[in-house]
Design an enzyme around this catalytic site. Structure first.
Site, PDB file in Angstrom:
ATOM      1  N   ARG A  57       0.821  -1.215   0.000  1.00  0.00           N
ATOM      2  CA  ARG A  57       0.000   0.000   0.000  1.00  0.00           C
ATOM      3  C   ARG A  57       0.853   1.262   0.000  1.00  0.00           C
ATOM      4  O   ARG A  57       0.440   2.286  -0.530  1.00  0.00           O
ATOM      5  CB  ARG A  57      -0.925  -0.007   1.219  1.00  0.00           C
ATOM      6  CG  ARG A  57      -2.078  -0.988   1.116  1.00  0.00           C
ATOM      7  CD  ARG A  57      -2.998  -0.868   2.303  1.00  0.00           C
ATOM      8  NE  ARG A  57      -2.330  -1.207   3.561  1.00  0.00           N
ATOM      9  CZ  ARG A  57      -2.877  -1.092   4.765  1.00  0.00           C
ATOM     10  NH1 ARG A  57      -4.102  -0.619   4.880  1.00  0.00           N
ATOM     11  NH2 ARG A  57      -2.211  -1.433   5.854  1.00  0.00           N
ATOM     12  N   LYS A 105      -6.468 -16.086   8.303  1.00  0.00           N
ATOM     13  CA  LYS A 105      -7.418 -16.884   9.083  1.00  0.00           C
ATOM     14  C   LYS A 105      -8.846 -16.361   8.981  1.00  0.00           C
ATOM     15  O   LYS A 105      -9.795 -17.149   8.902  1.00  0.00           O
ATOM     16  CB  LYS A 105      -6.994 -16.935  10.544  1.00  0.00           C
ATOM     17  CG  LYS A 105      -6.795 -15.572  11.178  1.00  0.00           C
ATOM     18  CD  LYS A 105      -6.215 -15.679  12.569  1.00  0.00           C
ATOM     19  CE  LYS A 105      -5.809 -14.309  13.094  1.00  0.00           C
ATOM     20  NZ  LYS A 105      -4.611 -13.782  12.417  1.00  0.00           N
ATOM     21  N   GLU A 148      -0.985 -23.139   6.267  1.00  0.00           N
ATOM     22  CA  GLU A 148      -0.462 -23.544   7.571  1.00  0.00           C
ATOM     23  C   GLU A 148      -0.315 -22.361   8.515  1.00  0.00           C
ATOM     24  O   GLU A 148      -0.551 -22.468   9.721  1.00  0.00           O
ATOM     25  CB  GLU A 148       0.898 -24.229   7.402  1.00  0.00           C
ATOM     26  CG  GLU A 148       1.486 -24.787   8.679  1.00  0.00           C
ATOM     27  CD  GLU A 148       0.686 -25.954   9.230  1.00  0.00           C
ATOM     28  OE1 GLU A 148       0.134 -25.811  10.345  1.00  0.00           O
ATOM     29  OE2 GLU A 148       0.600 -26.995   8.564  1.00  0.00           O
ATOM     30  N   VAL A 208      -3.115 -20.637  11.342  1.00  0.00           N
ATOM     31  CA  VAL A 208      -3.433 -21.089  12.700  1.00  0.00           C
ATOM     32  C   VAL A 208      -2.146 -21.421  13.448  1.00  0.00           C
ATOM     33  O   VAL A 208      -1.345 -22.233  12.978  1.00  0.00           O
ATOM     34  CB  VAL A 208      -4.336 -22.343  12.682  1.00  0.00           C
ATOM     35  CG1 VAL A 208      -4.652 -22.788  14.111  1.00  0.00           C
ATOM     36  CG2 VAL A 208      -5.621 -22.073  11.920  1.00  0.00           C
ATOM     37  N   ILE A 231       3.701 -23.407  14.489  1.00  0.00           N
ATOM     38  CA  ILE A 231       3.401 -24.775  14.916  1.00  0.00           C
ATOM     39  C   ILE A 231       2.832 -25.577  13.747  1.00  0.00           C
ATOM     40  O   ILE A 231       1.813 -25.191  13.172  1.00  0.00           O
ATOM     41  CB  ILE A 231       2.376 -24.784  16.072  1.00  0.00           C
ATOM     42  CG1 ILE A 231       2.893 -23.943  17.241  1.00  0.00           C
ATOM     43  CG2 ILE A 231       2.087 -26.200  16.524  1.00  0.00           C
ATOM     44  CD1 ILE A 231       1.870 -23.755  18.349  1.00  0.00           C
ATOM     45  N   GLU A 255      -2.105  -5.537  20.208  1.00  0.00           N
ATOM     46  CA  GLU A 255      -2.276  -4.409  19.294  1.00  0.00           C
ATOM     47  C   GLU A 255      -2.819  -3.199  20.050  1.00  0.00           C
ATOM     48  O   GLU A 255      -3.327  -3.315  21.173  1.00  0.00           O
ATOM     49  CB  GLU A 255      -3.266  -4.791  18.184  1.00  0.00           C
ATOM     50  CG  GLU A 255      -2.849  -6.000  17.353  1.00  0.00           C
ATOM     51  CD  GLU A 255      -1.720  -5.694  16.397  1.00  0.00           C
ATOM     52  OE1 GLU A 255      -1.423  -4.492  16.176  1.00  0.00           O
ATOM     53  OE2 GLU A 255      -1.107  -6.648  15.884  1.00  0.00           O
ATOM     54  N   LYS A 299      -9.715 -19.281  14.042  1.00  0.00           N
ATOM     55  CA  LYS A 299      -8.840 -20.448  14.034  1.00  0.00           C
ATOM     56  C   LYS A 299      -9.609 -21.718  14.401  1.00  0.00           C
ATOM     57  O   LYS A 299      -9.362 -22.789  13.838  1.00  0.00           O
ATOM     58  CB  LYS A 299      -7.673 -20.215  14.989  1.00  0.00           C
ATOM     59  CG  LYS A 299      -6.772 -19.068  14.548  1.00  0.00           C
ATOM     60  CD  LYS A 299      -5.771 -18.679  15.630  1.00  0.00           C
ATOM     61  CE  LYS A 299      -4.913 -17.502  15.189  1.00  0.00           C
ATOM     62  NZ  LYS A 299      -3.994 -17.032  16.246  1.00  0.00           N
ATOM     63  N   GLY A 351       4.149 -13.648  15.298  1.00  0.00           N
ATOM     64  CA  GLY A 351       5.433 -12.987  15.076  1.00  0.00           C
ATOM     65  C   GLY A 351       5.925 -13.203  13.661  1.00  0.00           C
ATOM     66  O   GLY A 351       5.532 -14.160  12.983  1.00  0.00           O
TER      67      GLY A 351
END
Length: 429
Positions: free
Chosen positions: A47, A106, A130, A133, A137, A191, A206, A305
């Site tokens: 943007r 998500k 992947e 969620v 992991i 946030e 999720k 992150g």
């Protein structure tokens, strides 16, 4: 190894997108060796084009995401812009113009996952997600591939690092909710507007994705019962400790005992300290899976992150690129079971109810009568009183959420009940 590179476009270059671009550059040789062909960053849609993006050729940067995905020579589009639109249109356009898609979105997948899968299948392309969620992991792929031959009965997890950090801080230090939230914000875990996290919207999206994959059933965000954790207090943690529990915001996806329906829900709950999820600290995520053949499995790690999420994105990118080279596609949507999603009222659970009552004879008998009239069996009762006022804590046996709700409403109408101090479900048995 094929020398002609596979072309990848990146939609979004924020915290996650910039890390994806960095890894693609610094690990280019390893990625090429693992895939069987070089991977080339062919364009980056943003943007704000004037922002300096270290390691990215400015000539690749564009504000015209639509033109980028319509190029026709792309092999993979990586979408990390989030939100519903323009992400939905850009993804479907990418399929139509020959690209497979890797997404971390998500919210979009929880709302329109079925339509996106249909678009991918109609165009013979892959849709991998992947990173949508639990960050780094590995969870989506184990559920839809490693456990594809098993029957998953329950998925129980901590899938939001912000809320887990806040609740863990309240538990370990005695801090109040606002104090713990302020610390989470200062550390960058929360946030500026934490609503999506603390009110459970993020975890609910999720949960919808996990339930859909685990039970081979389409589960949308609207199907997920959601409660936030802003009302959790230090007194709730004191009560939890008295029961040998702690409090977590849980995403819970379950198959009914008769196998005829499923439920998906997000809410704070007391969980025994003996349960593996009770030891998940800080901003970490963990998901507990129960299946017929594999038994109990636990997946644990950083759930958000730039680097952790980028790791999941790159894993999908490698898989999709390998599929492109072999002319194959990976697993798509599996919704053959088409099980109905039951409302929260049908969910059977235990409950911890704290009441403020008059300290006089007969109060406990009145309360017990209300529970009996609604078919809710009492497990334990604790009562403490002083100077005409008392607190009464009741822990129930398992009952439907509808019966528990009706019981609480009836308790509110008793003259001897001054108020309902807190209500919290008990999970993880």
């Amino acid at each position: 190894m094929r020398t002609r590179p596979l072309k990848v476009a990146l939609l979004g270059c924020g915290v996650v997108g910039s890390e994806v671009a960095r890894i693609m550059t610094t690990h280019a040789d390893d990625l090429a060796a693992r895939i069987g062909a070089p991977v080339e960053l062919a364009g980056v849609a943003v943007r704000r084009p004037d922002r300096v993006r270290e390691g990215i050729d400015p000539a690749l940067v564009t504000t015209d995401a639509t033109a980028l995905v319509k190029r026709g020579d792309l092999d993979v589009v990586v979408e990390v812009i989030g939100g519903i639109e323009p992400a939905r249109t850009l993804i479907t356009t990418a399929f139509e113009h020959g690209a497979s898609v890797v997404s971390a979105n998500k919210a979009l997948l929880a709302q329109d996952g079925a339509a996106l899968h249909a678009a991918a299948e109609a165009n013979g392309k892959d849709l991998y997600y992947e990173a949508a969620v639990a960050g780094a992991i590995p969870l989506i792929r184990p559920l839809r591939e490693s456990l594809a031959g098993d029957k998953v009965n329950r998925v129980l997890g901590i899938v939001n690092g912000t809320t887990n950090f806040i609740l863990d801080k309240m538990d370990s230090t005695g801090a109040g909710y606002q104090e713990a939230l302020d610390e989470a914000t200062a550390l960058g875990y929360a946030e500026a507007d934490p609503t999506a996290d603390v009110e459970g919207f993020d975890a609910a999206a999720k949960a919808a994705i996990l339930a859909g994959i685990a039970f081979h059933t389409r589960v949308r965000l609207d199907d997920v019962h959601r409660e936030g954790m802003t009302e959790v207090t230090a007194a709730d943690f004191a009560s939890a400790r008295g029961m040998g529990c702690t409090i977590k915001l849980l995403a819970i996806c379950e198959r009914a005992q008769d196998g005829a329906s499923v439920t998906a829900r997000v809410h704070p709950a007391m969980i025994p300290l003996s349960h593996p999820l009770a030891s998940v600290r800080g901003a970490y995520n963990a998901v507990f899976v129960e299946s017929d053949a594999a038994g109990q499995l636990m997946f644990y790690g950083p759930g958000a992150g730039g680097s952790p999420t980028a790791s999941a994105v790159l894993g999908d990118l490698v898989a999709v690129c390998r599929n492109r080279l072999s002319g194959a596609t990976g697993p798509g949507e599996s919704a053959y079971a088409a099980l109905p999603v039951s409302p929260m009222g049908d969910v059977v659970t235990r409950c911890h109810i704290s009441l403020d009552v008059a300290d006089k004879p007969g109060v406990l008998a009145q309360v017990a009568t209300v529970f009996a009239e609604h078919g809710v069996s009492i497990d334990t009762v604790r009562q403490q009183g002083k100077d005409g006022e008392a607190s009464l804590v009741v822990v129930t046996h398992r009952a439907s959420d509808a019966a528990l709700g009706a019981t609480v409403e009836a308790l509110r109408n008793l003259d001897t009940v001054r108020g309902v101090a807190s209500i919290m479900r008990v999970e993880g048995e």
